[in-house]
Design an enzyme around this catalytic site. Structure first.
Site, PDB file in Angstrom:
ATOM      1  CG  ASP A 229      -1.052   0.624  -3.711  1.00  0.00           C
ATOM      2  OD1 ASP A 229       0.029   0.017  -3.581  1.00  0.00           O
ATOM      3  OD2 ASP A 229      -1.385   1.583  -2.987  1.00  0.00           O
TER       4      ASP A 229
ATOM      5  CG  LEU B 271      -1.876   1.142   1.449  1.00  0.00           C
ATOM      6  CD1 LEU B 271      -2.841   1.266   0.286  1.00  0.00           C
ATOM      7  CD2 LEU B 271      -2.640   0.945   2.758  1.00  0.00           C
ATOM      8  CG  HIS B 272       3.610   2.122  -3.011  1.00  0.00           C
ATOM      9  ND1 HIS B 272       3.226   0.908  -3.511  1.00  0.00           N
ATOM     10  CD2 HIS B 272       4.122   2.826  -4.054  1.00  0.00           C
ATOM     11  CE1 HIS B 272       3.512   0.865  -4.804  1.00  0.00           C
ATOM     12  NE2 HIS B 272       4.057   2.021  -5.167  1.00  0.00           N
ATOM     13  NE  ARG B 273       0.985   2.459  -8.248  1.00  0.00           N
ATOM     14  CZ  ARG B 273       1.576   2.644  -9.416  1.00  0.00           C
ATOM     15  NH1 ARG B 273       1.758   3.867  -9.859  1.00  0.00           N
ATOM     16  NH2 ARG B 273       1.987   1.630 -10.131  1.00  0.00           N
TER      17      ARG B 273
ATOM     18  NE  ARG C  43       3.401   8.448  -0.343  1.00  0.00           N
ATOM     19  CZ  ARG C  43       3.950   7.685  -1.264  1.00  0.00           C
ATOM     20  NH1 ARG C  43       5.241   7.808  -1.518  1.00  0.00           N
ATOM     21  NH2 ARG C  43       3.245   6.813  -1.950  1.00  0.00           N
TER      22      ARG C  43
END
Length: 358
Positions: A280, A207-209, A242
């Site tokens: 993602d 999960l990073h987009r 992030r």
């Protein structure tokens, strides 16, 4: 012999660079590796060079933690300096990052041919920085190495047949890498044992987009689904720095413990042993298929449409109920992973032979 200058900067590019570096070395081509520094966390970058036997970059530009415009501009400026010194025959770029676009722009402005590996991919979502990068890079490149037939058709639909550009279907270098390193990943990774993942089925999640992490409604919806699924599955989430920061700042609670970012061999072992993927990431969508696992895509579009059409991957967006229901449905199904939309695992060799003649 041509002099190849390869620009990398983001995590997936290191993996692709490993395949190309081996292929170039086999045929005696001199390669200069430039690392922009876009990913600078130890587990997100340098570990890849050590683990995957990629030669240390001759140049490390150390450019990161800037806005898109500032980062791309700084990279363009510094890569141009390198090109003036090195005078390569061709510049190779991968994928769709700021490093990709900066490398291509710097080269073409100096009239140096550009080869774009993983060309022709489209999400048709212009809100994605990656979509802008890949479209612009394709347009200014001289050699477009396409991983799939779908990528070829995308370029044809946009009129690329009318340009003085070489469009070539080579297969996917990521498939080369997966086949090569999976042969000994179990010798270099103990992550399954270390995390105790033999107790019950686990879901491998990334999960990073920005479309998910910067949209709190989407982020909360995806986390809600993962929290619910954690009742029946172990959730393995190698957490992007992030993403971790946003979860902490917004006080979004997880019902499971995320893990630190993992190296490539750990990721291979996680893919080999997981029940399915929820991601993602463009890379994980494909790698799940390489290791014969279904994957849920927490986006509203994908560049890898062939996997959706073949019913290997499933688009679930950020819909909590859809994620949960699709996991339940997929868990009860089985499929034969007997098609090869990404070639035979020799894409890097094909590309290297073409670069040799430039």
């Amino acid at each position: 012999m041509p002099k190849i200058l390869t620009v990398v900067g983001a995590r997936p590019q290191f993996v692709k660079a490993a395949a190309l570096s081996r292929a170039l070395k086999k045929i005696g081509i001199n390669e200069v590796l430039v690392h922009t520094g876009q990913h600078f966390d130890e587990n997100m970058a340098e570990i890849f060079f050590r683990q995957m036997d990629i030669p240390e970059p001759k140049y490390n530009l150390g450019i990161n933690s800037l806005s898109h415009g500032a980062m791309t501009g700084r990279m363009l400026e510094e890569i141009e300096k390198v090109l003036i010194v090195e005078k390569p025959s061709v510049v190779v770029v991968f994928g769709d990052t700021n490093s990709t676009l900066a490398g291509a722009l710097a080269a073409i402005k100096l009239h140096i041919p550009v080869a774009h590996i993983e060309a022709g991919l489209r999400s048709y979502n212009m809100k994605m920085p990656e979509e802008i990068n890949r479209i612009l890079t394709d347009r200014i490149s001289n050699y477009l190495f396409c991983p799939t037939e779908v990528a070829i058709k995308n370029l044809q639909a946009e009129g690329f047949d009318n340009f003085e550009i070489n469009i070539l279907k080579t297969g996917d270098v990521m498939y080369d890498v997966a086949l090569y390193y999976s042969r000994f990943s179990n010798e270099r990774s103990t992550i399954i044992k270390d995390l105790g993942l033999n107790k019950k089925p686990f879901l491998l999640t990334t999960l990073h987009r920005q479309e998910n992490t910067d949209d709190l409604f989407r982020l909360n919806s995806i986390i809600s689904a993962l929290n619910s699924l954690s009742k029946d599955y172990q959730i393995v989430l190698p957490i992007h720095p992030r993403t971790r920061k946003i979860l902490q700042n917004e006080n979004i609670k997880l019902n499971f413990d995320p893990i630190e970012p993992v190296g490539y061999f750990n990721m291979i072992e996680l893919l080999k042993h997981c029940k399915m993927g929820i991601t993602d990431s463009g890379r994980v969508q494909k790698e799940a298929f390489f290791f014969e696992k279904h994957c849920l895509v927490t986006r509203d579009e994908t560049e890898w449409t062939e996997l959706v059409d073949l019913n290997y991957n499933f688009m679930v967006g950020a819909d909590t109920d859809k994620i949960i229901k699709t996991v339940a449905k997929v868990a009860k199904t089985s499929a034969k992973f007997d098609v090869k939309p990404y070639g035979e695992g020799n894409a890097a060799d094909k590309i290297a032979l073409i670069l040799k003649d430039i």
